[in-house]
Design a protein around this motif. Sequence first.
Motif, PDB file in Angstrom:
ATOM      1  N   VAL A 369      38.870  21.648  55.528  1.00  0.00           N
ATOM      2  CA  VAL A 369      37.517  21.481  56.050  1.00  0.00           C
ATOM      3  C   VAL A 369      36.928  20.166  55.570  1.00  0.00           C
ATOM      4  N   ILE A 370      37.058  19.959  54.262  1.00  0.00           N
ATOM      5  CA  ILE A 370      36.465  18.747  53.712  1.00  0.00           C
ATOM      6  C   ILE A 370      37.579  17.858  53.160  1.00  0.00           C
ATOM      7  N   PRO A 371      37.757  16.693  53.693  1.00  0.00           N
ATOM      8  CA  PRO A 371      38.832  15.859  53.163  1.00  0.00           C
ATOM      9  C   PRO A 371      38.401  15.162  51.882  1.00  0.00           C
ATOM     10  N   ARG A 372      39.139  15.395  50.879  1.00  0.00           N
ATOM     11  CA  ARG A 372      38.879  14.713  49.616  1.00  0.00           C
ATOM     12  C   ARG A 372      40.227  14.395  49.006  1.00  0.00           C
ATOM     13  N   LEU A 373      40.223  13.390  48.216  1.00  0.00           N
ATOM     14  CA  LEU A 373      41.466  13.071  47.540  1.00  0.00           C
ATOM     15  C   LEU A 373      41.650  14.089  46.425  1.00  0.00           C
ATOM     16  N   ARG A 374      42.561  15.023  46.650  1.00  0.00           N
ATOM     17  CA  ARG A 374      42.728  16.131  45.719  1.00  0.00           C
ATOM     18  C   ARG A 374      43.886  15.918  44.748  1.00  0.00           C
ATOM     19  N   ALA A 375      44.858  15.118  45.159  1.00  0.00           N
ATOM     20  CA  ALA A 375      46.011  14.919  44.270  1.00  0.00           C
ATOM     21  C   ALA A 375      46.398  13.451  44.258  1.00  0.00           C
ATOM     22  N   LEU A 376      46.610  12.952  43.067  1.00  0.00           N
ATOM     23  CA  LEU A 376      47.068  11.571  42.913  1.00  0.00           C
ATOM     24  C   LEU A 376      48.384  11.605  42.150  1.00  0.00           C
ATOM     25  N   ILE A 377      49.414  10.989  42.743  1.00  0.00           N
ATOM     26  CA  ILE A 377      50.721  10.950  42.084  1.00  0.00           C
ATOM     27  C   ILE A 377      51.030   9.493  41.782  1.00  0.00           C
ATOM     28  N   VAL A 378      51.158   9.188  40.521  1.00  0.00           N
ATOM     29  CA  VAL A 378      51.419   7.806  40.125  1.00  0.00           C
ATOM     30  C   VAL A 378      52.884   7.681  39.715  1.00  0.00           C
ATOM     31  N   ARG A 482      42.164  17.277  41.896  1.00  0.00           N
ATOM     32  CA  ARG A 482      42.545  18.553  41.297  1.00  0.00           C
ATOM     33  C   ARG A 482      43.840  18.376  40.493  1.00  0.00           C
ATOM     34  N   PHE A 483      44.696  17.439  40.953  1.00  0.00           N
ATOM     35  CA  PHE A 483      45.959  17.163  40.253  1.00  0.00           C
ATOM     36  C   PHE A 483      46.129  15.664  40.030  1.00  0.00           C
ATOM     37  N   LEU A 484      46.487  15.333  38.821  1.00  0.00           N
ATOM     38  CA  LEU A 484      46.902  13.962  38.538  1.00  0.00           C
ATOM     39  C   LEU A 484      48.322  14.047  37.991  1.00  0.00           C
ATOM     40  N   VAL A 485      49.277  13.492  38.746  1.00  0.00           N
ATOM     41  CA  VAL A 485      50.691  13.581  38.344  1.00  0.00           C
ATOM     42  C   VAL A 485      51.172  12.213  37.897  1.00  0.00           C
ATOM     43  N   LEU A 486      51.841  12.185  36.771  1.00  0.00           N
ATOM     44  CA  LEU A 486      52.515  10.957  36.331  1.00  0.00           C
ATOM     45  C   LEU A 486      54.011  11.228  36.366  1.00  0.00           C
ATOM     46  N   ASP A 487      54.670  10.730  37.401  1.00  0.00           N
ATOM     47  CA  ASP A 487      56.119  10.922  37.507  1.00  0.00           C
ATOM     48  C   ASP A 487      56.760   9.736  36.792  1.00  0.00           C
ATOM     49  N   LYS A 491      57.620   5.888  31.352  1.00  0.00           N
ATOM     50  CA  LYS A 491      57.641   4.509  31.841  1.00  0.00           C
ATOM     51  C   LYS A 491      56.211   4.044  32.154  1.00  0.00           C
ATOM     52  N   LEU A 492      55.463   4.927  32.787  1.00  0.00           N
ATOM     53  CA  LEU A 492      54.092   4.568  33.159  1.00  0.00           C
ATOM     54  C   LEU A 492      53.220   4.340  31.935  1.00  0.00           C
ATOM     55  N   LEU A 493      53.482   5.106  30.905  1.00  0.00           N
ATOM     56  CA  LEU A 493      52.645   4.967  29.711  1.00  0.00           C
ATOM     57  C   LEU A 493      52.995   3.717  28.923  1.00  0.00           C
ATOM     58  N   VAL A 494      54.248   3.302  29.043  1.00  0.00           N
ATOM     59  CA  VAL A 494      54.647   2.080  28.341  1.00  0.00           C
ATOM     60  C   VAL A 494      54.039   0.864  29.022  1.00  0.00           C
ATOM     61  N   GLN A 495      54.058   0.906  30.337  1.00  0.00           N
ATOM     62  CA  GLN A 495      53.558  -0.254  31.070  1.00  0.00           C
ATOM     63  C   GLN A 495      52.102  -0.039  31.455  1.00  0.00           C
ATOM     64  N   ASP A 496      51.245  -0.557  30.646  1.00  0.00           N
ATOM     65  CA  ASP A 496      49.828  -0.303  30.880  1.00  0.00           C
ATOM     66  C   ASP A 496      49.276  -1.343  31.847  1.00  0.00           C
ATOM     67  N   TYR A 497      49.767  -1.269  33.069  1.00  0.00           N
ATOM     68  CA  TYR A 497      49.312  -2.221  34.078  1.00  0.00           C
ATOM     69  C   TYR A 497      47.792  -2.251  34.134  1.00  0.00           C
ATOM     70  N   GLN A 498      47.249  -3.327  33.704  1.00  0.00           N
ATOM     71  CA  GLN A 498      45.802  -3.577  33.768  1.00  0.00           C
ATOM     72  C   GLN A 498      44.967  -2.398  33.252  1.00  0.00           C
ATOM     73  N   GLY A 499      45.479  -1.745  32.242  1.00  0.00           N
ATOM     74  CA  GLY A 499      44.735  -0.607  31.690  1.00  0.00           C
ATOM     75  C   GLY A 499      44.507   0.464  32.732  1.00  0.00           C
ATOM     76  N   TRP A 500      45.522   0.687  33.555  1.00  0.00           N
ATOM     77  CA  TRP A 500      45.328   1.570  34.704  1.00  0.00           C
ATOM     78  C   TRP A 500      44.961   2.989  34.291  1.00  0.00           C
ATOM     79  N   LEU A 501      45.569   3.456  33.195  1.00  0.00           N
ATOM     80  CA  LEU A 501      45.373   4.860  32.842  1.00  0.00           C
ATOM     81  C   LEU A 501      43.910   5.132  32.482  1.00  0.00           C
TER      82      LEU A 501
END
Length: 882
Positions: A369-378, A482-487, A491-501
Amino acid sequence: MFRVERFTGNEIVETASGSYAQNRKARQESKYKTDDRSSSSRQWRNISSENYGDVSNDNNRRHNEPSDSWREKKNRKKRWAEEIEREIDAKRGSTDPQQPMLSSQNSSESQLGNKLSQSGSGTKKRSRGGRKEKVKKLKAKEEFNANWLPVAENSSRSIINDEEPAIDTYIDIGKKSDVVGIDFDLENESEEQQLESSIFPFASIITSDKEKGDEYQHRKIDEKDDSVSSDLHRPENMKNRAISKLRQPNLQSQGLPHWLANPTKIPATLATRSFESSIDNPVYNLSKHAQTRLAALNITHLFPVQQVVLPKLLISRYSSSPRTPPGDLLVSSATGSGKTLAYVLPILDYLISNPATATTGQTTATARVIPRLRALIVVPTRDLAIQVKTTLEQIAKGSTVRIGVVTGSMSFSAEQEMLIHSGGRDVGTERLAVVSSLLTEKNVMDGDDSALCSKIDILVATPGRLTDHMKGTTGFTLRHLRFLVLDEADKLLVQDYQGWLNMVLKGTKGDFLNSDESIRDEDNDGIASHSKARYDRYLASGCATRIENHVDSHENSSIGVEWRSLGFKIDQLGMPVHNIVSLRHEHIEQLNDGNPRNINGIYTIKHHTPLQKLLFSATLTRNPEKIASLQLTNPTYIAVSSSLGLPSFATDTDTKYNMDENDDSELTEDRYNAPPTLKEHMIVVNSTANKPLMLLHLLFNLRLTGILIFTRSVESAHRLAALIECVAEILAEDAEAMLVTAVTARAITSDLSTVDRKRVVTKFSKTEITALVCSDVMARGMDLGQSVKGVVNYDVPSSAGGVKTYVHRVGRTARAGREGEAWSLVEEKEARWFKKEVLELIHRANGKTVARVKVSESDISGILRTVYEKALQRLSSIVKGK
Ligand SMILES: Nc1ncnc2c1ncn2[C@@H]1O[C@H](COP(=O)(O)OP(=O)(O)OP(=O)(O)O)[C@@H](O)[C@H]1O
């Protein structure tokens, strides 16, 4: 009856026997009362013999000390032992007094004993010379480290009294002359001293127990005598208890919180093809839609990691009450074990299924019904992002869930177009646009009817591009996640691209505001305040009722009722609506019943979307600092083993400081899983010049096909691919060559466009290309399916993070239970490091071995060498432009 035996080295030199009853009184009186024995171990070992006088002979006496001196020393030892105990207790208490034992600890003593008895087969009697002499040779340095260093590095220096005598004391207790079985091989003097002081004392008693079977026996006999065994305060008993405490791996003392130090260990032997693992087993709570889609993809049973993760996530879909938000999840499971579906299925099921009916098992695919960004997979790479998006689409097919990807492979504006709807009221999204407009209230304030809203429900992104959109795309918000996934989380935590986290975490709380959102006032509590005028304008837009109808139709789910009891409205997913939708309800409530939260026309709401963070990797970090940066809520760490029923973390005591990929300061779990179906080979190459020939031998003599060849750099990948191609070309020209020439190689590296890489991969899948020469861009997460029969480490991974890189590279084959082979070409100078730092770390945990393959000179000489040299000449003339 009891029997006393005394040892000097390997032989029994004295014995004595007697009756306990006969001698108990005398023993009690004379306990510790010996003449000149400075060795406490001897004292306790022979305590029952003391009634018979001194049965030792002079050869066994280390010192001729008067008894007073001995008594003094004994008291000192006792004090030290007590201090140690106190210190350990204090240390434990200061971290977590409730700390349960790690599962491996029960067996740690016997494991260590076994290891030592194996490694100490060459048991040697040591002279009583200086300590340094006794800490030479470290035959089982790794074994030793694995068992002791977690404690030794962090605890022992503080636990063992800094005063040197404490060390001597322990050596005395353990009977210095019998301390054998551990070989120290430390080149570094200070390291040697450290080990000596922290570890050596314990070695003695282990030796006593395990290497000297009879002596052990003797102690047992001794313990039958309660007058002896009940004396808990004897220094040696206290020492034993102290040691046993030290042996309990105290990862918490390393700063690891309890949940992180104690992962939930899941064997990979969980039922693989049975009802338990079947996708329609109600325990997984999978919607009909998901079941149908999985069946269409020929997936009928769940892999172990999925069996564990799905119930946790799918059940929390209905149970995430405001009072008990769903906990975050960290999952470590081998490469190719199915981690992607482990998060894709729950996310899609959450979005697709109707919670009102799902609890009764009658889930249906419904329209959002309502479109929202509910899940982000990085994810760390573009290719992986596309692969994850494909998996999402395969499962989402037939639903209205929309999936987007931002990696920078499209232009920025094209990505913005894909992310945000800005057209206002067309294509049936009128109400959505209006809702969205309230996310960017500027539009409303300015009387601008154009509206912004998310076009997608799930976004797969690489960190760099994600932050670009957070900064530069109007209307792009993470507040509804609702979900934030770090696959590939490590690796993602080591590379702090522009303080993304940091940016993402702020964004999920609504703290990171892009230009349009920044007009929203926010107080310190994260409570947004909005003027009545804005809401009047919003209500005047006439959309409130329409939205309300949609929302209200789902208000009756049990969780919805709970949210409502707290004054929130819920959305079609059973979750509290917030931002303007909540405000709208508050406004209505005020009109109806004068909601006390509305004061002076100011409306306040809190953001309550229960965000769940999910981290996945085959080599997941346990670096407390990195983990802390994730701001986890009620987290669980799940470790799925890959083989032999061993947990992913073979033993908790195996944890030690280790270098992480690209990060020398990383504290990580140093045990990683290689897939159980992987066969590994190692060829030691005597000179760098022979390496290309070895590879050609594998390709043209052993005829390996479907191979990924990993090189150190993009450049060498291109050069090597060109060489293989050239050799194949020359062989094809030479009718007499008699070698298989159907070898086709291509390089696949980060400098190719995504489209080109995709094209190459497609050809590889169709076996039109037999060897892909890759840089590490292909090492992580890429699933090329059945076409990958093997992996060649042409250049073994470099020292920093080598073990992780190795795990991911070889993990491109032997996926999903299929067979696969890995070959590593190791130069002589790298062999020792590679074996110790890479292979042992993986295979000690897995109980696997790596076959060392010898390639004779004749295998790489003759026609192969000739053709190789020809190819070099040809390539060189091409380069020179001849
Ligand atoms: N339950 C299942 N039944 C059959 N195949 C499955 C199942 N789950 C996943 N697969 C397949 O197994 C392969 C590996 O899965 P996936 O890529 O998710 O592994 P992974 O654990 O993420 O590996 P990596 O750590 O390398 O990223 C994929 O081809 C996937 O389609």
